[in-house]
Design a protein around this motif. Structure first.
Motif, PDB file in Angstrom:
ATOM      1  N   ARG A 274      36.583 -33.298   0.006  1.00  0.00           N
ATOM      2  CA  ARG A 274      35.889 -33.067   1.273  1.00  0.00           C
ATOM      3  C   ARG A 274      34.418 -33.454   1.194  1.00  0.00           C
ATOM      4  O   ARG A 274      33.852 -33.983   2.159  1.00  0.00           O
ATOM      5  N   GLY A 275      33.798 -33.204   0.037  1.00  0.00           N
ATOM      6  CA  GLY A 275      32.398 -33.556  -0.119  1.00  0.00           C
ATOM      7  C   GLY A 275      32.161 -35.048   0.000  1.00  0.00           C
ATOM      8  O   GLY A 275      31.145 -35.484   0.572  1.00  0.00           O
ATOM      9  N   ALA A 276      33.080 -35.866  -0.527  1.00  0.00           N
ATOM     10  CA  ALA A 276      32.922 -37.321  -0.451  1.00  0.00           C
ATOM     11  C   ALA A 276      33.031 -37.802   0.985  1.00  0.00           C
ATOM     12  O   ALA A 276      32.295 -38.704   1.411  1.00  0.00           O
ATOM     13  N   LEU A 277      33.956 -37.223   1.761  1.00  0.00           N
ATOM     14  CA  LEU A 277      34.061 -37.611   3.167  1.00  0.00           C
ATOM     15  C   LEU A 277      32.819 -37.186   3.935  1.00  0.00           C
ATOM     16  O   LEU A 277      32.282 -37.949   4.749  1.00  0.00           O
ATOM     17  N   ARG A 278      32.340 -35.982   3.679  1.00  0.00           N
ATOM     18  CA  ARG A 278      31.123 -35.529   4.356  1.00  0.00           C
ATOM     19  C   ARG A 278      29.950 -36.467   4.065  1.00  0.00           C
ATOM     20  O   ARG A 278      29.176 -36.813   4.958  1.00  0.00           O
ATOM     21  N   LEU A 279      29.822 -36.879   2.795  1.00  0.00           N
ATOM     22  CA  LEU A 279      28.728 -37.764   2.424  1.00  0.00           C
ATOM     23  C   LEU A 279      28.858 -39.113   3.119  1.00  0.00           C
ATOM     24  O   LEU A 279      27.867 -39.661   3.629  1.00  0.00           O
ATOM     25  N   ALA A 280      30.059 -39.673   3.166  1.00  0.00           N
ATOM     26  CA  ALA A 280      30.265 -40.955   3.840  1.00  0.00           C
ATOM     27  C   ALA A 280      29.854 -40.858   5.310  1.00  0.00           C
ATOM     28  O   ALA A 280      29.206 -41.766   5.847  1.00  0.00           O
ATOM     29  N   ASN A 281      30.214 -39.760   5.942  1.00  0.00           N
ATOM     30  CA  ASN A 281      29.839 -39.588   7.350  1.00  0.00           C
ATOM     31  C   ASN A 281      28.340 -39.431   7.525  1.00  0.00           C
ATOM     32  O   ASN A 281      27.746 -39.997   8.453  1.00  0.00           O
ATOM     33  N   ARG A 282      27.711 -38.679   6.642  1.00  0.00           N
ATOM     34  CA  ARG A 282      26.261 -38.513   6.757  1.00  0.00           C
ATOM     35  C   ARG A 282      25.538 -39.854   6.584  1.00  0.00           C
ATOM     36  O   ARG A 282      24.560 -40.144   7.272  1.00  0.00           O
ATOM     37  N   LEU A 283      26.028 -40.681   5.658  1.00  0.00           N
ATOM     38  CA  LEU A 283      25.375 -41.964   5.403  1.00  0.00           C
ATOM     39  C   LEU A 283      25.422 -42.887   6.621  1.00  0.00           C
ATOM     40  O   LEU A 283      24.491 -43.669   6.845  1.00  0.00           O
ATOM     41  N   VAL A 284      26.493 -42.818   7.414  1.00  0.00           N
ATOM     42  CA  VAL A 284      26.594 -43.699   8.588  1.00  0.00           C
ATOM     43  C   VAL A 284      26.128 -43.016   9.867  1.00  0.00           C
ATOM     44  O   VAL A 284      26.212 -43.602  10.957  1.00  0.00           O
ATOM     45  N   GLY A 285      25.640 -41.777   9.749  1.00  0.00           N
ATOM     46  CA  GLY A 285      25.093 -41.095  10.909  1.00  0.00           C
ATOM     47  C   GLY A 285      26.094 -40.345  11.756  1.00  0.00           C
ATOM     48  O   GLY A 285      25.792 -39.973  12.896  1.00  0.00           O
TER      49      GLY A 285
ATOM     50  N   PRO B 242      28.702 -36.994  12.540  1.00  0.00           N
ATOM     51  CA  PRO B 242      28.950 -35.609  12.153  1.00  0.00           C
ATOM     52  C   PRO B 242      29.894 -35.577  10.957  1.00  0.00           C
ATOM     53  O   PRO B 242      30.751 -36.467  10.792  1.00  0.00           O
ATOM     54  N   GLU B 243      29.755 -34.565  10.108  1.00  0.00           N
ATOM     55  CA  GLU B 243      30.495 -34.530   8.843  1.00  0.00           C
ATOM     56  C   GLU B 243      32.009 -34.525   9.016  1.00  0.00           C
ATOM     57  O   GLU B 243      32.739 -34.977   8.139  1.00  0.00           O
ATOM     58  N   GLY B 244      32.507 -34.009  10.131  1.00  0.00           N
ATOM     59  CA  GLY B 244      33.950 -33.874  10.301  1.00  0.00           C
ATOM     60  C   GLY B 244      34.643 -35.071  10.907  1.00  0.00           C
ATOM     61  O   GLY B 244      35.858 -35.025  11.143  1.00  0.00           O
ATOM     62  N   PHE B 245      33.925 -36.166  11.169  1.00  0.00           N
ATOM     63  CA  PHE B 245      34.564 -37.353  11.736  1.00  0.00           C
ATOM     64  C   PHE B 245      35.603 -37.909  10.765  1.00  0.00           C
ATOM     65  O   PHE B 245      35.486 -37.775   9.550  1.00  0.00           O
ATOM     66  N   ALA B 246      36.622 -38.565  11.327  1.00  0.00           N
ATOM     67  CA  ALA B 246      37.683 -39.146  10.508  1.00  0.00           C
ATOM     68  C   ALA B 246      37.202 -40.407   9.806  1.00  0.00           C
ATOM     69  O   ALA B 246      36.491 -41.237  10.385  1.00  0.00           O
ATOM     70  N   GLY B 247      37.589 -40.532   8.533  1.00  0.00           N
ATOM     71  CA  GLY B 247      37.320 -41.729   7.747  1.00  0.00           C
ATOM     72  C   GLY B 247      38.595 -42.181   7.066  1.00  0.00           C
ATOM     73  O   GLY B 247      39.700 -41.765   7.425  1.00  0.00           O
ATOM     74  N   ILE B 248      38.446 -43.025   6.061  1.00  0.00           N
ATOM     75  CA  ILE B 248      39.600 -43.585   5.348  1.00  0.00           C
ATOM     76  C   ILE B 248      39.565 -43.101   3.901  1.00  0.00           C
ATOM     77  O   ILE B 248      38.558 -43.261   3.215  1.00  0.00           O
ATOM     78  N   GLU B 249      40.665 -42.510   3.450  1.00  0.00           N
ATOM     79  CA  GLU B 249      40.823 -42.109   2.059  1.00  0.00           C
ATOM     80  C   GLU B 249      41.648 -43.175   1.346  1.00  0.00           C
ATOM     81  O   GLU B 249      42.771 -43.474   1.761  1.00  0.00           O
ATOM     82  N   VAL B 250      41.091 -43.744   0.285  1.00  0.00           N
ATOM     83  CA  VAL B 250      41.711 -44.875  -0.417  1.00  0.00           C
ATOM     84  C   VAL B 250      42.068 -44.439  -1.833  1.00  0.00           C
ATOM     85  O   VAL B 250      41.193 -44.079  -2.619  1.00  0.00           O
TER      86      VAL B 250
ATOM     87  N   GLY C 127      33.327 -43.043  13.601  1.00  0.00           N
ATOM     88  CA  GLY C 127      34.560 -42.415  13.135  1.00  0.00           C
ATOM     89  C   GLY C 127      35.782 -43.246  13.458  1.00  0.00           C
ATOM     90  O   GLY C 127      35.766 -44.118  14.338  1.00  0.00           O
ATOM     91  N   VAL C 128      36.859 -43.016  12.718  1.00  0.00           N
ATOM     92  CA  VAL C 128      38.128 -43.681  12.994  1.00  0.00           C
ATOM     93  C   VAL C 128      38.748 -43.009  14.211  1.00  0.00           C
ATOM     94  O   VAL C 128      38.976 -41.796  14.238  1.00  0.00           O
ATOM     95  N   ASP C 129      39.020 -43.807  15.238  1.00  0.00           N
ATOM     96  CA  ASP C 129      39.488 -43.278  16.521  1.00  0.00           C
ATOM     97  C   ASP C 129      41.009 -43.432  16.624  1.00  0.00           C
ATOM     98  O   ASP C 129      41.519 -44.499  16.954  1.00  0.00           O
ATOM     99  N   VAL C 130      41.716 -42.365  16.268  1.00  0.00           N
ATOM    100  CA  VAL C 130      43.167 -42.291  16.457  1.00  0.00           C
ATOM    101  C   VAL C 130      43.458 -40.982  17.187  1.00  0.00           C
ATOM    102  O   VAL C 130      42.623 -40.077  17.222  1.00  0.00           O
ATOM    103  N   ALA C 131      44.634 -40.898  17.764  1.00  0.00           N
ATOM    104  CA  ALA C 131      44.982 -39.706  18.523  1.00  0.00           C
ATOM    105  C   ALA C 131      45.096 -38.500  17.594  1.00  0.00           C
ATOM    106  O   ALA C 131      45.814 -38.566  16.581  1.00  0.00           O
TER     107      ALA C 131
END
Length: 287
Positions: A34-45, A47-55, A118-122
């Protein structure tokens, strides 16, 4: 819009999960780190809870159709933009037609890509996360697919790079004994010696092998009545090989839980590769 040109072992959309659905048999899922996703979101501006991609491990190739602002965090997969190396945990601007390529990481398991907007999916049950155990949420990324982004946030990132610490040789994982430590002849054996992450590890949990120290022996081979399972529960089947439950853990289980990993150490467990050594450190409950 971003085009998915190549996918490595697996890549999924994740946010911070869907809490509040245990009564329906649905776990929270969400980013394993969760910390890595929060950091990725903060870096791109975002909110921390936006959806991203886990690889998982790396191998992902993305091509921008429109200008995109991204950041790669978590496991340090070597990254390039049009074959030019770029920094880990740094702000990257992809112009139309440019490709972001992730190589394969040699430390950690999971990298995260934050995309501005953020990644925009339903959403499903209030979350855009894919749960590998139940199959709820958007399906894993596929070659030839597209990633749509949401509206651009108003705020611009305050930093363009974040520091990164290398993982220690042996992880120190804090754990609270119980609730079923009385099912073991010597529950303190969990905290003696060290363990190694086995090959059987995924988003559901990480099975551990004894590296050195005394084995875990249950007092009885009987099974518990099914009871709720929390994130970080260390469940011990009759084999004596503990399993640490991670993001996609089942909501119930029948094996005794000898201890629960501290919430602050879950992200490090989620990045532990097979063969990684760790020691559990006993902690007391907080009031």
């Amino acid at each position: 819009m971003i085009v998915i040109e190549k996918v490595g072992p697996v890549a999924t959309v994740q946010d911070l999960g869907r809490p509040g659905w245990f009564h329906s048999g649905v776990g929270p899922a969400g980013a394993a780190d969760r910390g890595a996703l929060r950091l990725a979101n903060r870096l791109v501006g975002n909110p921390e809870g936006f959806a991203g991609i886990e690889v998982l491990l790396g191998g992902l190739v993305l091509r921008a159709r429109d200008t995109a602002v991204v950041a790669v965090t978590g496991a340090p997969a070597p990254a390039t933009v049009d074959n030019t190396p770029v920094g880990h945990a740094s702000l990257l601007v992809l112009e139309p037609g440019q490709r972001l390529r992730l190589g394969f990481t040699t430390t950690g398991l999971r990298s995260y890509i934050g995309v501005r907007g953020g990644v925009d999916v339903a959403p499903v049950l209030g979350s855009r996360s894919y749960d590998t155990l139940s199959g709820i949420g958007p399906p894993p990324l596929r070659e030839g697919g597209f990633i749509h982004t949401g509206p651009q946030p108003r705020d611009w990132p305050a930093a363009d790079q974040a520091p990164r610490a290398d993982p220690p040789e042996i992880l120190d994982i804090r754990a609270l004994p119980g609730p079923r430590d009385d099912w073991f002849a010597d529950p303190g054996a969990l905290f003696a010696g060290s363990w190694a992450v086995g090959s059987d590890t995924d988003r559901v949990g990480a099975r551990l092998d004894r590296a050195d120290g005394p084995p875990l022996r249950r007092i009885s081979s009987a099974e518990l009545a099914t009871e709720g399972m929390a994130l970080g529960s260390i469940q011990v089947p009759p084999s004596g090989q503990p399993v640490v439950f991670l993001a996609d853990h089942p909501v119930t289980g029948g094996y005794p839980v000898i201890a629960v990993v501290a919430d602050a150490d879950i992200d490090r467990m989620a990045q532990a590769r097979p063969g990684q050594r760790l020691k559990f450190r006993r902690i007391a409950p907080t009031r």
